[in-house]
Design an enzyme around this catalytic site. Structure first.
Site, mmCIF file in Angstrom:
data_model
loop_
_atom_site.group_PDB
_atom_site.id
_atom_site.type_symbol
_atom_site.label_atom_id
_atom_site.label_comp_id
_atom_site.label_asym_id
_atom_site.label_seq_id
_atom_site.Cartn_x
_atom_site.Cartn_y
_atom_site.Cartn_z
ATOM 1 N N ASP A 1 0.816 -1.226 0.000
ATOM 2 C CA ASP A 1 0.000 0.000 0.000
ATOM 3 C C ASP A 1 0.848 1.274 0.000
ATOM 4 O OD1 ASP A 1 -2.258 -1.718 0.312
ATOM 5 O OD2 ASP A 1 -1.747 -1.857 2.432
ATOM 6 N N LYS B 1 2.168 2.102 -5.142
ATOM 7 C CA LYS B 1 2.851 1.570 -6.332
ATOM 8 C C LYS B 1 2.013 1.784 -7.588
ATOM 9 C CE LYS B 1 3.038 -2.562 -4.480
ATOM 10 N NZ LYS B 1 2.615 -2.293 -3.097
ATOM 11 N N ASN C 1 -5.139 -10.505 -3.623
ATOM 12 C CA ASN C 1 -4.930 -9.872 -2.306
ATOM 13 C C ASN C 1 -4.413 -8.446 -2.482
ATOM 14 O OD1 ASN C 1 -2.584 -10.962 -3.365
ATOM 15 N ND2 ASN C 1 -1.759 -11.662 -1.429
ATOM 16 N N GLY D 1 -4.304 -4.623 -4.256
ATOM 17 C CA GLY D 1 -5.317 -3.696 -4.750
ATOM 18 C C GLY D 1 -4.661 -2.383 -5.097
ATOM 19 N N HIS D 2 -4.610 -2.087 -6.384
ATOM 20 C CA HIS D 2 -4.019 -0.821 -6.816
ATOM 21 C C HIS D 2 -5.120 0.152 -7.173
ATOM 22 C CE1 HIS D 2 0.032 -2.740 -8.231
ATOM 23 N NE2 HIS D 2 -0.053 -2.612 -6.931
ATOM 24 N N THR D 3 -5.026 1.376 -6.653
ATOM 25 C CA THR D 3 -5.999 2.387 -7.046
ATOM 26 C C THR D 3 -5.334 3.298 -8.069
ATOM 27 O OG1 THR D 3 -6.818 2.310 -4.793
ATOM 28 C CG2 THR D 3 -7.564 4.164 -6.146
ATOM 29 N N THR E 1 -5.940 -11.652 3.869
ATOM 30 C CA THR E 1 -7.010 -10.903 3.201
ATOM 31 C C THR E 1 -8.210 -11.805 2.896
ATOM 32 O OG1 THR E 1 -6.140 -11.343 0.995
ATOM 33 C CG2 THR E 1 -5.343 -9.340 2.091
ATOM 34 N N ARG F 1 1.909 -29.946 -4.829
ATOM 35 C CA ARG F 1 1.887 -30.541 -6.188
ATOM 36 C C ARG F 1 0.495 -31.023 -6.604
ATOM 37 N NH1 ARG F 1 6.582 -31.017 -2.984
ATOM 38 N NH2 ARG F 1 8.425 -31.361 -4.271
ATOM 39 N N GLN G 1 1.828 -6.356 -2.917
ATOM 40 C CA GLN G 1 2.274 -6.330 -1.507
ATOM 41 C C GLN G 1 3.572 -5.517 -1.372
ATOM 42 O OE1 GLN G 1 1.440 -9.739 -2.843
ATOM 43 N NE2 GLN G 1 -0.581 -8.946 -2.436
ATOM 44 N N ARG H 1 -6.043 0.445 8.143
ATOM 45 C CA ARG H 1 -4.600 0.174 8.152
ATOM 46 C C ARG H 1 -4.004 0.749 9.428
ATOM 47 N NH1 ARG H 1 -3.957 2.345 2.058
ATOM 48 N NH2 ARG H 1 -4.806 0.526 0.995
ATOM 49 N N LYS I 1 2.887 10.352 -0.404
ATOM 50 C CA LYS I 1 1.993 10.779 0.676
ATOM 51 C C LYS I 1 2.608 11.719 1.726
ATOM 52 C CE LYS I 1 -1.884 8.011 0.848
ATOM 53 N NZ LYS I 1 -2.741 6.953 1.339
#
Ligand code: IMP
Length: 399
Positions: free
Chosen positions: A16, A19, A41, A43-45, A123, A137, A217, A298, A324
């Site tokens: 988070d 990226k 799992n 999540g890109h905004t 998640t 396998r 991640q 978070r 940020k």
């Protein structure tokens, strides 16, 4: 002559870090955008042409016309991927034949297992079950979708034996009645997208095509080197990319590390510098620090230089992007954990939001950035000053 873009974008913390925006920034006009590990799992905004896209599997560069590739080390939730393809305008997508499928029952098993003993707070997307079935396998690969149904039966048996004791009534029903129909319908949707992507990537790097490779991640969630056992199930770091692609790099790729001016983590596990107090709540609220996939709060805290230095050792970043800093606008004081493990205080800064020129930044923020650069010994060449693509400062020619 314009440089050919070849970049790997990696999260330097617990995911988070922003990226998605960086991938988008470097993806303009590139030929290929690649996800090399993880699954839904992540999540890109991404804000693109006024719309907000929350992509979990599709590499974000497809929004800008790049061909998206999911490598052998990505675990594929077919439902999620199908929806993302359908909701995105005509994306070009290729999936490696060796990629593992996240069966719908894996999600129930993931949640059950995580609750049943010493949960780490996954998640709940079945990611760990898919990767463990790969090691068991018995997993179902994308290439199996292209095989005759008669060959599926043996696979189903092995998966059943691995998980039967944990399956609830609904999962048993789905497994015994609906699995074949589900996979058949997915096979017809995906069949023309399943290829040996390693061969293609190798050829196209040699042909001087441009690439952006995006990590899901972050470094500290790496299965080997992260904060085990509170980690994800794949290798998330730059040095593992070649294994996932199925070819070595015949040409150099820049390794780009993305980190926040502060730090967040979702799920359980150690968090040096955590602000489990009003200040942490304030950062969460201003920074909208809620999981893209799960909506969970978070945890927020100060930046840790020892961990960033460790991320540098693992990844070998060529340069860093800080995101940020604008979230901390107006704070009187900002702290970080210094290399000696003690908290170090900096004077707060203001008016970062939307800035496009480095020299127009508050001198206190410039001092903060200079200090991090010196300690980590890697240049910070991108400063994100807002969610929008234009709200970015780039120092030097990175393209
Ligand atoms: P899993 O990957 O769902 O098995 O979850 C394992 C751990 O990784 C949990 O602590 C999750 O919260 C964390 N995690 C997985 N994906 C992400 C992500 O994209 N961002 C942040 N944390 C993640």
């Amino acid at each position: 002559m314009k440089k050919v873009v070849r970049k790997i974008i990696i999260g330097g913390q617990w995911g988070d870090e922003g990226k998605g925006k960086m991938v988008d920034l470097f993806s303009d006009g590139v030929d290929y955008c690649i996800r090399f590990q993880g699954g839904s799992n992540a999540g890109h905004t991404i804000i693109f042409e006024g719309s907000v896209y929350k992509l979990r599997l599709l590499p974000s560069g497809v929004l800008r016309g790049a061909t998206g590739i999911l490598t052998s080390n990505v675990v594929i939730d077919l439902d999620v991927l199908k929806k993302e393809i359908q909701n995105t305008k005509n994306p070009k997508v290729l999936i490696d034949q060796k990629a593992i499928i996240v069966l719908p029952v894996y999600k129930t098993l993931d949640v059950k297992k995580d609750k049943s003993y010493g949960g780490i707070g996954t998640t709940g997307n079945g990611i760990g079950i898919a990767y463990s079935d790969k090691v068991n396998r018995c997993a179902f690969r994308m290439e199996d979708l292209l095989k005759p149904i008669s060959e599926w039966k043996n696979k189903f048996k092995k998966i059943w034996h691995t998980h039967s004791s944990m399956m609830d009534y609904d999962s048993v029903k789905w497994f015994t009645h609906d699995m074949t129909t589900y996979l058949q319908s997915m096979a017809s949707f995906f069949e023309d997208k399943i290829v040996d992507t390693g061969e293609l990537i190798f050829k196209e790097i040699k042909n001087d095509k441009s690439f952006v490779i995006e990590g899901g991640q972050g470094t500290l969630l790496d299965i080997n080197h992260g904060t085990y056992p509170f980690v994800t199930s794949s290798n998330t770091i730059a040095t593992s990319v070649e294994t996932s692609l199925g070819c070595h790099f015949p040409k150099k790729f820049d390794r780009v590390g993305v980190f926040k001016a502060y730090c967040t983590r979702v799920g359980n596990g150690e968090f040096q510098g955590e602000l489990d107090n009003e200040l942490g709540d304030k950062i969460r609220e201003i920074g909208k620090e809620y999981g893209v996939v799960t909506g969970r709060d978070r945890r927020c805290g100060w930046l840790s230089l020892p961990l960033l230095k460790y991320a540098q050792r693992l990844n070998g970043f060529d340069f860093l992007c800080i995101t940020k800093s604008d979230v901390l606008d107006g704070f009187d004081e900002v702290k970080l954990i210094d290399l000696d493990g003690n908290l170090k205080s900096f004077k707060g800064w203001d008016h970062t939001y939307g800035k496009k020129d480095f020299n127009s930044l508050d001198s206190n923020l410039i001092s903060y950035i200079d200090y991090i650069e010196k300690q980590i010994e890697v240049p910070i060449l991108v400063i994100s000053t807002g969610a929008d693509r234009e709200q970015t400062i780039i120092r030097g020619d990175l393209f």
